[in-house]
Motif scaffolding. Structure first.
Motif, PDB file in Angstrom:
ATOM      1  N   MET A 113       0.826  -1.202   0.000  1.00  0.00           N
ATOM      2  CA  MET A 113       0.000   0.000   0.000  1.00  0.00           C
ATOM      3  C   MET A 113       0.860   1.252   0.000  1.00  0.00           C
ATOM      4  O   MET A 113       1.808   1.369   0.779  1.00  0.00           O
ATOM      5  N   GLU A 114       0.528   2.175  -0.886  1.00  0.00           N
ATOM      6  CA  GLU A 114       1.156   3.489  -0.912  1.00  0.00           C
ATOM      7  C   GLU A 114       0.196   4.460  -0.241  1.00  0.00           C
ATOM      8  O   GLU A 114      -0.946   4.626  -0.678  1.00  0.00           O
ATOM      9  N   LEU A 115       0.661   5.068   0.850  1.00  0.00           N
ATOM     10  CA  LEU A 115      -0.196   5.872   1.709  1.00  0.00           C
ATOM     11  C   LEU A 115       0.351   7.283   1.859  1.00  0.00           C
ATOM     12  O   LEU A 115       1.523   7.545   1.591  1.00  0.00           O
ATOM     13  N   GLU A 116      -0.495   8.172   2.308  1.00  0.00           N
ATOM     14  CA  GLU A 116      -0.050   9.520   2.653  1.00  0.00           C
ATOM     15  C   GLU A 116      -0.834  10.000   3.865  1.00  0.00           C
ATOM     16  O   GLU A 116      -1.972   9.580   4.091  1.00  0.00           O
ATOM     17  N   SER A 117      -0.192  10.848   4.639  1.00  0.00           N
ATOM     18  CA  SER A 117      -0.869  11.388   5.820  1.00  0.00           C
ATOM     19  C   SER A 117      -0.719  12.899   5.852  1.00  0.00           C
ATOM     20  O   SER A 117       0.307  13.449   5.449  1.00  0.00           O
ATOM     21  N   GLU A 118      -1.771  13.544   6.311  1.00  0.00           N
ATOM     22  CA  GLU A 118      -1.731  14.988   6.509  1.00  0.00           C
ATOM     23  C   GLU A 118      -2.689  15.331   7.630  1.00  0.00           C
ATOM     24  O   GLU A 118      -3.835  14.861   7.645  1.00  0.00           O
ATOM     25  N   ASP A 119      -2.189  16.108   8.587  1.00  0.00           N
ATOM     26  CA  ASP A 119      -2.985  16.458   9.767  1.00  0.00           C
ATOM     27  C   ASP A 119      -3.490  15.215  10.485  1.00  0.00           C
ATOM     28  O   ASP A 119      -4.599  15.200  11.031  1.00  0.00           O
ATOM     29  N   GLY A 120      -2.670  14.148  10.470  1.00  0.00           N
ATOM     30  CA  GLY A 120      -3.017  12.939  11.195  1.00  0.00           C
ATOM     31  C   GLY A 120      -3.970  12.009  10.471  1.00  0.00           C
ATOM     32  O   GLY A 120      -4.283  10.927  10.966  1.00  0.00           O
ATOM     33  N   ASP A 125      -3.335   5.918  -1.491  1.00  0.00           N
ATOM     34  CA  ASP A 125      -3.066   6.280  -2.881  1.00  0.00           C
ATOM     35  C   ASP A 125      -3.210   5.056  -3.791  1.00  0.00           C
ATOM     36  O   ASP A 125      -3.902   5.113  -4.808  1.00  0.00           O
ATOM     37  N   HIS A 126      -2.529   3.961  -3.433  1.00  0.00           N
ATOM     38  CA  HIS A 126      -2.566   2.765  -4.266  1.00  0.00           C
ATOM     39  C   HIS A 126      -2.521   1.517  -3.391  1.00  0.00           C
ATOM     40  O   HIS A 126      -1.904   1.512  -2.323  1.00  0.00           O
ATOM     41  N   MET A 127      -3.169   0.455  -3.868  1.00  0.00           N
ATOM     42  CA  MET A 127      -3.101  -0.857  -3.220  1.00  0.00           C
ATOM     43  C   MET A 127      -2.719  -1.873  -4.287  1.00  0.00           C
ATOM     44  O   MET A 127      -3.506  -2.143  -5.202  1.00  0.00           O
ATOM     45  N   LYS A 128      -1.522  -2.436  -4.185  1.00  0.00           N
ATOM     46  CA  LYS A 128      -1.016  -3.371  -5.185  1.00  0.00           C
ATOM     47  C   LYS A 128      -0.797  -4.741  -4.557  1.00  0.00           C
ATOM     48  O   LYS A 128      -0.682  -4.865  -3.336  1.00  0.00           O
ATOM     49  N   PHE A 129      -0.675  -5.747  -5.412  1.00  0.00           N
ATOM     50  CA  PHE A 129      -0.296  -7.079  -4.958  1.00  0.00           C
ATOM     51  C   PHE A 129       0.978  -7.498  -5.681  1.00  0.00           C
ATOM     52  O   PHE A 129       1.068  -7.408  -6.909  1.00  0.00           O
ATOM     53  N   LEU A 130       1.965  -7.917  -4.899  1.00  0.00           N
ATOM     54  CA  LEU A 130       3.274  -8.278  -5.427  1.00  0.00           C
ATOM     55  C   LEU A 130       3.566  -9.742  -5.109  1.00  0.00           C
ATOM     56  O   LEU A 130       3.003 -10.315  -4.170  1.00  0.00           O
ATOM     57  N   PRO A 131       4.464 -10.372  -5.876  1.00  0.00           N
ATOM     58  CA  PRO A 131       4.669 -11.815  -5.731  1.00  0.00           C
ATOM     59  C   PRO A 131       5.250 -12.274  -4.409  1.00  0.00           C
ATOM     60  O   PRO A 131       4.948 -13.368  -3.935  1.00  0.00           O
ATOM     61  N   ASN A 132       6.108 -11.457  -3.778  1.00  0.00           N
ATOM     62  CA  ASN A 132       6.730 -11.864  -2.521  1.00  0.00           C
ATOM     63  C   ASN A 132       7.185 -10.646  -1.729  1.00  0.00           C
ATOM     64  O   ASN A 132       7.119  -9.505  -2.217  1.00  0.00           O
ATOM     65  N   GLU A 133       7.665 -10.895  -0.512  1.00  0.00           N
ATOM     66  CA  GLU A 133       8.031  -9.797   0.389  1.00  0.00           C
ATOM     67  C   GLU A 133       9.247  -9.028  -0.118  1.00  0.00           C
ATOM     68  O   GLU A 133       9.323  -7.807   0.020  1.00  0.00           O
ATOM     69  N   GLU A 134      10.198  -9.725  -0.717  1.00  0.00           N
ATOM     70  CA  GLU A 134      11.379  -9.037  -1.240  1.00  0.00           C
ATOM     71  C   GLU A 134      10.996  -8.053  -2.339  1.00  0.00           C
ATOM     72  O   GLU A 134      11.499  -6.923  -2.392  1.00  0.00           O
TER      73      GLU A 134
END
Length: 209
Positions: A113-120, A125-134
């Motif tokens: 997940m690509e996230l952003e925070s402002e004022d708490g 922004d985006h939710m992706k699925f990838l093949p592995n943790e690396e």
């Protein structure tokens, strides 16, 4: 002189208590290295391995158009003489942060997940699925490039309200919440001071060589 001043300040302040307090409360473990701007926090949540990553350079998101300014006047001889240091008194305590959160479970694709925070407030922004943790956590350029090629997921704001609420609850249950964003802001400011001192020392070494 700047090195002496910064070193004295660091010695007097030591490691702030908020770092240990946050780790004890949330279970996150910090991974950071002097000289590198990237910071990672990891924890276990059931069978999930969670990694939250952010960058010290996020402090540049502070909107301070009248930061420290040297005020000069002209002497009788026509020379520029420093008269005062004008410092902004309204530098915001909060600044936006862009960060990522990775959730890995055995035998299934990794949620990235690509996230952003402002004022708490945390926004998705985006939710992706990838093949592995690396593939999700590696900072190698080829891995970063590969992540950018993966389908970024639907526009979060266009999801159903129920689904958005469930995603928010998913994050909150894993301590990815307002408290986390406030911690990141405090830690970025703390680490940036250490990086600045390290930078000063390298600068002096270069000049003295």
């Amino acid at each position: 002189e700047e090195i002496e001043y910064e070193s004295k300040q660091a010695a007097e302040e030591g490691e702030p208590e908020f770092i240990q307090a946050f780790a004890e409360k949330t279970g996150f473990k910090l991974k950071t290295k002097l000289g590198e701007s990237k910071v990672a926090m990891t924890k276990q949540y059931g069978t999930e391995s969670i990694t939250v990553s952010f960058d010290v350079s996020e402090i540049l998101n502070i909107d301070d158009p009248i930061a420290d300014i040297s005020v000069y006047r002209e002497s009788e001889q026509g020379d520029a003489v420093k008269e005062a240091e004008k410092k902004s008194e309204d530098t915001p305590e909060d600044f936006p942060i862009f960060f990522t959160a990775t959730f890995a479970k055995p035998g299934v694709p990794v949620l990235y997940m690509e996230l952003e925070s402002e004022d708490g407030i945390i926004g998705v922004d985006h939710m992706k699925f990838l093949p592995n943790e690396e593939a999700a956590t590696s900072v190698a350029l080829e891995k970063d490039w590969a992540r950018k090629q993966v389908y970024c997921g639907p526009i979060f704001g266009q999801l159903s309200d129920d689904l958005k609420e469930n995603v928010d609850e998913f994050l909150a249950e894993r301590s990815i919440d307002t408290a986390l964003t406030l911690f990141m802001q405090d830690f970025i400011e703390y680490k940036e001071q250490g990086e600045y001192l390290n930078w000063l020392k390298k600068f002096k070494t270069f000049i003295d060589a």
